[in-house]
Design a protein around this motif. Structure first.
Motif, PDB file in Angstrom:
ATOM      1  N   ALA A   4     -50.549 128.975   9.776  1.00 33.26           N
ATOM      2  CA  ALA A   4     -50.604 127.616   9.237  1.00 33.26           C
ATOM      3  C   ALA A   4     -49.803 126.651  10.102  1.00 33.26           C
ATOM      4  O   ALA A   4     -50.263 125.530  10.397  1.00 33.26           O
ATOM      5  N   PHE A   5     -48.618 127.062  10.540  1.00 33.11           N
ATOM      6  CA  PHE A   5     -47.782 126.190  11.355  1.00 33.11           C
ATOM      7  C   PHE A   5     -48.432 125.917  12.709  1.00 33.11           C
ATOM      8  O   PHE A   5     -48.416 124.781  13.204  1.00 33.11           O
ATOM      9  N   ILE A   6     -48.990 126.951  13.318  1.00 30.68           N
ATOM     10  CA  ILE A   6     -49.622 126.783  14.630  1.00 30.68           C
ATOM     11  C   ILE A   6     -50.841 125.859  14.526  1.00 30.68           C
ATOM     12  O   ILE A   6     -51.090 125.041  15.419  1.00 30.68           O
ATOM     13  N   ASN A   7     -51.574 125.953  13.442  1.00 31.53           N
ATOM     14  CA  ASN A   7     -52.692 125.028  13.224  1.00 31.53           C
ATOM     15  C   ASN A   7     -52.202 123.585  13.122  1.00 31.53           C
ATOM     16  O   ASN A   7     -52.832 122.664  13.675  1.00 31.53           O
ATOM     17  N   GLU A   8     -51.096 123.365  12.442  1.00 29.88           N
ATOM     18  CA  GLU A   8     -50.527 122.024  12.325  1.00 29.88           C
ATOM     19  C   GLU A   8     -50.115 121.480  13.700  1.00 29.88           C
ATOM     20  O   GLU A   8     -50.377 120.316  14.022  1.00 29.88           O
ATOM     21  N   CYS A   9     -49.478 122.324  14.492  1.00 25.97           N
ATOM     22  CA  CYS A   9     -49.045 121.913  15.832  1.00 25.97           C
ATOM     23  C   CYS A   9     -50.246 121.547  16.698  1.00 25.97           C
ATOM     24  O   CYS A   9     -50.234 120.531  17.410  1.00 25.97           O
ATOM     25  N   TRP A  10     -51.276 122.373  16.638  1.00 25.04           N
ATOM     26  CA  TRP A  10     -52.492 122.121  17.420  1.00 25.04           C
ATOM     27  C   TRP A  10     -53.084 120.758  17.050  1.00 25.04           C
ATOM     28  O   TRP A  10     -53.408 119.951  17.935  1.00 25.04           O
ATOM     29  N   ASP A  11     -53.221 120.506  15.770  1.00 26.03           N
ATOM     30  CA  ASP A  11     -53.823 119.252  15.313  1.00 26.03           C
ATOM     31  C   ASP A  11     -53.026 118.039  15.774  1.00 26.03           C
ATOM     32  O   ASP A  11     -53.596 117.025  16.195  1.00 26.03           O
ATOM     33  N   LYS A  12     -51.698 118.123  15.702  1.00 29.47           N
ATOM     34  CA  LYS A  12     -50.852 117.003  16.118  1.00 29.47           C
ATOM     35  C   LYS A  12     -51.002 116.715  17.613  1.00 29.47           C
ATOM     36  O   LYS A  12     -51.094 115.545  18.032  1.00 29.47           O
ATOM     37  N   LEU A  13     -51.035 117.769  18.419  1.00 31.50           N
ATOM     38  CA  LEU A  13     -51.133 117.582  19.865  1.00 31.50           C
ATOM     39  C   LEU A  13     -52.507 117.051  20.274  1.00 31.50           C
ATOM     40  O   LEU A  13     -52.616 116.179  21.140  1.00 31.50           O
ATOM     41  N   ILE A  14     -53.554 117.559  19.645  1.00 32.84           N
ATOM     42  CA  ILE A  14     -54.903 117.061  19.938  1.00 32.84           C
ATOM     43  C   ILE A  14     -55.020 115.593  19.526  1.00 32.84           C
ATOM     44  O   ILE A  14     -55.569 114.752  20.258  1.00 32.84           O
ATOM     45  N   ALA A  15     -54.478 115.242  18.359  1.00 31.58           N
ATOM     46  CA  ALA A  15     -54.514 113.859  17.891  1.00 31.58           C
ATOM     47  C   ALA A  15     -53.750 112.926  18.831  1.00 31.58           C
ATOM     48  O   ALA A  15     -54.089 111.741  18.960  1.00 31.58           O
ATOM     49  N   ALA A  16     -52.734 113.472  19.510  1.00 33.34           N
ATOM     50  CA  ALA A  16     -51.942 112.678  20.453  1.00 33.34           C
ATOM     51  C   ALA A  16     -52.605 112.571  21.820  1.00 33.34           C
ATOM     52  O   ALA A  16     -52.065 111.924  22.732  1.00 33.34           O
ATOM     53  N   GLY A  17     -53.760 113.219  21.981  1.00 28.90           N
ATOM     54  CA  GLY A  17     -54.498 113.115  23.231  1.00 28.90           C
ATOM     55  C   GLY A  17     -54.222 114.189  24.251  1.00 28.90           C
ATOM     56  O   GLY A  17     -54.647 114.085  25.410  1.00 28.90           O
ATOM     57  N   VAL A  18     -53.526 115.260  23.860  1.00 33.80           N
ATOM     58  CA  VAL A  18     -53.263 116.357  24.793  1.00 33.80           C
ATOM     59  C   VAL A  18     -54.558 117.111  25.061  1.00 33.80           C
ATOM     60  O   VAL A  18     -55.334 117.398  24.142  1.00 33.80           O
ATOM     61  N   GLN A  19     -54.796 117.433  26.326  1.00 35.83           N
ATOM     62  CA  GLN A  19     -56.024 118.105  26.749  1.00 35.83           C
ATOM     63  C   GLN A  19     -56.031 119.574  26.310  1.00 35.83           C
ATOM     64  O   GLN A  19     -55.149 120.348  26.711  1.00 35.83           O
ATOM     65  N   PRO A  20     -57.018 120.005  25.490  1.00 35.24           N
ATOM     66  CA  PRO A  20     -57.133 121.440  25.200  1.00 35.24           C
ATOM     67  C   PRO A  20     -57.640 122.163  26.440  1.00 35.24           C
ATOM     68  O   PRO A  20     -58.481 121.632  27.177  1.00 35.24           O
ATOM     69  N   CYS A  21     -57.134 123.358  26.671  1.00 37.17           N
ATOM     70  CA  CYS A  21     -57.469 124.106  27.882  1.00 37.17           C
ATOM     71  C   CYS A  21     -57.893 125.530  27.529  1.00 37.17           C
ATOM     72  O   CYS A  21     -57.312 126.158  26.643  1.00 37.17           O
ATOM     73  N   GLY A  22     -58.883 126.036  28.252  1.00 34.60           N
ATOM     74  CA  GLY A  22     -59.400 127.370  27.994  1.00 34.60           C
ATOM     75  C   GLY A  22     -58.936 128.408  28.990  1.00 34.60           C
ATOM     76  O   GLY A  22     -58.113 128.145  29.878  1.00 34.60           O
ATOM     77  N   LEU A  23     -59.513 129.597  28.862  1.00 36.99           N
ATOM     78  CA  LEU A  23     -59.148 130.715  29.734  1.00 36.99           C
ATOM     79  C   LEU A  23     -59.508 130.467  31.192  1.00 36.99           C
ATOM     80  O   LEU A  23     -58.899 131.029  32.087  1.00 36.99           O
ATOM     81  N   GLY A  24     -60.526 129.619  31.423  1.00 37.22           N
ATOM     82  CA  GLY A  24     -60.957 129.348  32.793  1.00 37.22           C
ATOM     83  C   GLY A  24     -59.837 128.781  33.633  1.00 37.22           C
ATOM     84  O   GLY A  24     -59.475 129.335  34.682  1.00 37.22           O
ATOM     85  N   CYS A  25     -59.226 127.683  33.161  1.00 35.19           N
ATOM     86  CA  CYS A  25     -58.155 127.088  33.961  1.00 35.19           C
ATOM     87  C   CYS A  25     -56.860 127.872  33.825  1.00 35.19           C
ATOM     88  O   CYS A  25     -56.008 127.825  34.715  1.00 35.19           O
ATOM     89  N   ARG A  26     -56.690 128.614  32.752  1.00 31.74           N
ATOM     90  CA  ARG A  26     -55.513 129.485  32.644  1.00 31.74           C
ATOM     91  C   ARG A  26     -55.495 130.468  33.811  1.00 31.74           C
ATOM     92  O   ARG A  26     -54.453 130.747  34.400  1.00 31.74           O
ATOM     93  N   ASP A  27     -56.683 130.967  34.174  1.00 31.49           N
ATOM     94  CA  ASP A  27     -56.780 131.915  35.281  1.00 31.49           C
ATOM     95  C   ASP A  27     -56.598 131.232  36.629  1.00 31.49           C
ATOM     96  O   ASP A  27     -55.909 131.746  37.505  1.00 31.49           O
TER      97      ASP A  27
END
Length: 369
Positions: free
Chosen positions: A209-232
């Motif tokens: 639940a906490f991690i979901n809250e953090c994710w939502d706040k960061l996405i709402a603030a305009g932080v770019q979500p990133c996948g496994l492609g750029c992680r590699d």
């Protein structure tokens, strides 16, 4: 429909799975989990660049977490871990490997010193079941409480030059005082400053639940979500290994050039004798960087040849890098060809492309010390 049902049956989902779908992520199987590969139709470049220049957000809830507590906690971790945590201060994090008796790698991992006789181990998603069974087996004779907490914790990574600002202001989690490879707790939440991208960054562990809250706040603030492609691509550019590519049951830490994380002056740890022998004699194969003189892209498994056309090794990871505009790879080659500037070739489909051995780090790290 049948294919989708089969995928759902075989793969696990992180606590952020629905968030990825809502953002239109391209999902792939990785380490037994259904994970986002990328979010942009333009490919992984925008996500890669966001992390290098600004900030990116990763779901890393697929990683495994194991806690070790009790009177023999430090002695047990010392026994299974190649690095030396003896007398470590609370809040310190160590990178290293767990090895088999023959020196082969069980997994690479992070060890967090959470308190006296209290350690938090972070292991790779694809290895959770294997690692857990191995760790339980090696726990015999130690007075410890060993628990697999992988199903409890969610985890996000906030990476890039603007990571500290976003964790502090968007999430309201104080983190400025953390130096590289240290951690702290706020209630049940763990915050660490490590990262797998070569940039400054933080990992946040907590309930789903906490991690979901953090994710939502960061996405709402305009932080770019990133996948496994750029992680590699990000970890590859700075020479960080991926288990299954640069480390494995057949590839020891010494072969991978990670000897600095193998403390042979420790009294004992599993695999010490084999690794000490390999270091003294020199490994038969070594992990190197290779730069091609052409724009062809070397991929995992491609054959490395000497200038006479004889096979001398195999590519572990390869890309045309976004940060340096070069075709480069890491490869495990016969030790005789591991010297810098040695000319080699790589077989790519039906053609052979010349190149040379270079350092494995293709981009300079920007960690905050």
């Amino acid at each position: 429909m049948a294919i989708k049902q089969e995928l759902e049956k075989k793969t696990k989902r992180t606590c952020l799975y629905d968030k990825h779908l809502s953002l239109g992520a391209m999902m792939v199987e990785f380490g037994g989990f259904d994970m986002p590969l990328l979010y942009q139709n333009a490919g992984i470049a925008p996500e890669h660049i966001a992390v290098r220049e600004h900030v990116g957000l990763f779901d890393v809830s697929h990683m495994g977490e194991v806690t070790v507590k009790g009177p023999d906690a430090e002695r047990y971790v010392q026994h299974i871990f190649t690095n030396d945590i003896a007398g470590a201060p609370v809040g310190k994090i160590y990178y290293g490997m767990m090895c088999y008796e023959n020196g082969g790698t069980v997994d690479d991992l992070l060890v967090y010193k959470m308190g006296e006789n209290d350690f938090f181990l972070v292991i790779n998603a694809a290895n959770i079941d294997k690692d857990w069974a191995w760790m339980q087996e090696k726990a015999e004779g130690f007075d410890i409480d060993l628990q697999n907490r992988s199903d409890y914790y969610g985890q996000i990574a906030v990476q890039g030059p603007e990571a500290e600002h976003n964790v502090e202001t968007v999430l309201g989690l104080p983190c400025k005082e953390l130096t590289f490879y240290t951690c702290k707790t706020i209630g049940d939440v763990i915050i660490s400053r490590t990262g797998y991208t070569g940039e400054d960054g933080f990992e946040i562990y907590g309930s789903h639940a906490f991690i979901n809250e953090c994710w939502d706040k960061l996405i709402a603030a305009g932080v770019q979500p990133c996948g496994l492609g750029c992680r590699d691509t990000l970890r590859f550019e700075v020479g960080l290994p991926l288990y299954g590519d640069e480390l494995s049951e057949e590839i020891t830490p010494i072969m991978a050039g990670l000897g600095m994380f193998v403390k042979l002056d420790k009294p004992e740890f599993i695999g010490k004798e084999a690794l000490a022998k390999q270091k003294a004699e020199g490994p038969a194969k070594k992990l190197v960087g290779i730069e091609l003189f052409d724009k062809a892209i070397p991929r995992h498994g491609y054959t490395v040849l000497n200038m006479e056309g004889e096979p001398i090794g195999e590519v572990t990871t390869g890309y045309h890098t976004l940060s340096s505009d070069k075709s480069v790879c890491m490869a495990l080659v016969d030790a005789a060809y591991a010297k810098l500037d040695t000319e080699v070739q790589i077989q790519i489909r039906k053609k052979v492309f010349p190149g040379k051995v270079v350092k494995k780090q293709f981009y300079s790290k920007s960690y905050k010390k």
